[in-house]
Design a protein around this motif. Structure first.
Motif, mmCIF file in Angstrom:
data_model
loop_
_atom_site.group_PDB
_atom_site.id
_atom_site.type_symbol
_atom_site.label_atom_id
_atom_site.label_comp_id
_atom_site.label_asym_id
_atom_site.label_seq_id
_atom_site.Cartn_x
_atom_site.Cartn_y
_atom_site.Cartn_z
ATOM 1 N N ASN A 268 29.517 10.046 100.158
ATOM 2 C CA ASN A 268 28.470 10.533 101.057
ATOM 3 C C ASN A 268 28.978 11.575 102.047
ATOM 4 O O ASN A 268 28.219 12.071 102.876
ATOM 5 C CB ASN A 268 27.804 9.367 101.786
ATOM 6 C CG ASN A 268 28.722 8.673 102.783
ATOM 7 O OD1 ASN A 268 29.847 9.102 103.036
ATOM 8 N ND2 ASN A 268 28.245 7.568 103.334
ATOM 9 N N PHE B 20 37.764 1.676 107.084
ATOM 10 C CA PHE B 20 36.989 2.810 106.567
ATOM 11 C C PHE B 20 36.586 2.595 105.108
ATOM 12 O O PHE B 20 35.442 2.825 104.731
ATOM 13 C CB PHE B 20 37.798 4.108 106.703
ATOM 14 C CG PHE B 20 37.077 5.318 106.182
ATOM 15 C CD1 PHE B 20 36.079 5.914 106.923
ATOM 16 C CD2 PHE B 20 37.404 5.856 104.942
ATOM 17 C CE1 PHE B 20 35.397 7.028 106.438
ATOM 18 C CE2 PHE B 20 36.736 6.964 104.448
ATOM 19 C CZ PHE B 20 35.731 7.545 105.211
ATOM 20 N N GLU C 20 31.313 11.088 104.404
ATOM 21 C CA GLU C 20 31.983 10.479 105.548
ATOM 22 C C GLU C 20 33.491 10.561 105.334
ATOM 23 O O GLU C 20 33.974 10.327 104.224
ATOM 24 C CB GLU C 20 31.530 9.023 105.672
ATOM 25 C CG GLU C 20 32.025 8.323 106.899
ATOM 26 C CD GLU C 20 31.559 6.870 106.957
ATOM 27 O OE1 GLU C 20 32.113 6.140 107.797
ATOM 28 O OE2 GLU C 20 30.677 6.452 106.172
ATOM 29 N N ALA C 21 34.230 10.883 106.402
ATOM 30 C CA ALA C 21 35.653 11.166 106.227
ATOM 31 C C ALA C 21 36.519 10.463 107.263
ATOM 32 O O ALA C 21 36.081 10.174 108.376
ATOM 33 C CB ALA C 21 35.881 12.671 106.309
ATOM 34 N N LEU C 22 37.755 10.233 106.866
ATOM 35 C CA LEU C 22 38.781 9.693 107.752
ATOM 36 C C LEU C 22 40.025 10.559 107.590
ATOM 37 O O LEU C 22 40.456 10.849 106.470
ATOM 38 C CB LEU C 22 39.120 8.244 107.372
ATOM 39 C CG LEU C 22 40.288 7.612 108.142
ATOM 40 C CD1 LEU C 22 39.898 7.372 109.613
ATOM 41 C CD2 LEU C 22 40.718 6.305 107.486
ATOM 42 N N VAL D 191 37.774 10.727 101.827
ATOM 43 C CA VAL D 191 36.371 11.127 101.934
ATOM 44 C C VAL D 191 35.557 10.258 100.994
ATOM 45 O O VAL D 191 35.900 10.108 99.823
ATOM 46 C CB VAL D 191 36.186 12.623 101.593
ATOM 47 C CG1 VAL D 191 34.723 13.025 101.715
ATOM 48 C CG2 VAL D 191 37.053 13.493 102.496
ATOM 49 N N LYS D 192 34.480 9.703 101.535
ATOM 50 C CA LYS D 192 33.563 8.919 100.717
ATOM 51 C C LYS D 192 32.618 9.874 99.997
ATOM 52 O O LYS D 192 32.470 11.044 100.379
ATOM 53 C CB LYS D 192 32.761 7.950 101.586
ATOM 54 C CG LYS D 192 33.613 6.848 102.196
ATOM 55 C CD LYS D 192 32.767 5.922 103.050
ATOM 56 C CE LYS D 192 33.610 4.813 103.647
ATOM 57 N NZ LYS D 192 32.812 3.924 104.540
ATOM 58 N N ARG E 1 38.346 16.636 100.785
ATOM 59 C CA ARG E 1 36.967 17.164 100.820
ATOM 60 C C ARG E 1 36.702 18.101 99.644
ATOM 61 O O ARG E 1 35.637 18.047 99.029
ATOM 62 C CB ARG E 1 36.723 17.925 102.124
ATOM 63 C CG ARG E 1 36.388 17.057 103.276
ATOM 64 C CD ARG E 1 35.906 17.886 104.464
ATOM 65 N NE ARG E 1 35.497 17.002 105.520
ATOM 66 C CZ ARG E 1 35.849 17.122 106.783
ATOM 67 N NH1 ARG E 1 36.622 18.127 107.156
ATOM 68 N NH2 ARG E 1 35.433 16.267 107.678
#
Length: 178
Positions: A37, A80, A39-41, A34-35, A163
């Motif tokens: 911001n 990513f 955004e997730a992978l 998870v970045k 997360r």
């Protein structure tokens, strides 16, 4: 608790689930990244080998079955993460980093080789990181005091673990702009 980190923007939050605590035989089963911001992978990797009994009971039921090869996982993770070599934050980073090194190879990580261990940060701030989210643990109390609803996260699901770590970091570090 408030943190003032060395780096506050170029971060990712990582978690892996693996087939065994023995890194000589274990392999990554799933990865959550998870970045800052949000955004997730999430990836699940192909694995045909044995798994520890604990993994069979607690990890395998969480997997969706949509698996990619190790080569494809490396491509997707690199894409990513991007080229900025962020610092990776993990909860007890020893295994996560070791399994990422096993996947990518020594010196080939898509993030800084020196990962940030969130458990050590907790320890340094007087919180016992060893009891994780067990009932009544210091860590559970910390997450709840940060206003995080633990019912929104599934323990030992790599994406939710990453997360949760990111969400706690944002509150603790008081990130203003993401």
């Amino acid at each position: 608790m408030q943190l003032t980190p060395y780096e506050s923007k170029n971060l990712i939050f990582i978690d892996t689930e693996f087939s065994s605590l023995n890194p000589m035989t274990g392999e990554i089963l799933s990865v959550g990244i998870v970045k800052l911001n949000g955004e997730a992978l999430y990836l699940e990797l192909e694995h045909e080998g044995p798994v520890d009994a604990w993994v069979h009971t607690h990890i395998l039921p969480m997997l969706t079955g949509n698996k990619v090869s190790q080569a494809e996982a490396k491509k997707q993770i690199k894409r990513f993460v991007g080229g900025k070599k962020p610092f990776a934050v993990a909860y007890v980073d020893n295994y996560d980093n070791l399994y990422f090194i096993k996947l990518f190879g020594v010196g080939k990580l898509p993030f800084q080789w020196l990962t940030i261990d969130f458990a050590s940060i907790l320890f340094a701030n007087g919180i016992n990181p060893g009891k994780s989210l067990a009932s009544g643990s210091d860590v559970k109390k910390l997450y709840e005091s940060l206003g995080l609803d633990l019912g929104s996260y599934h323990a030992h699901y790599a994406l939710d673990d990453a997360r949760l770590l990111r969400d706690a970091w944002v509150v603790i570090v008081k990130v203003d702009e993401i």
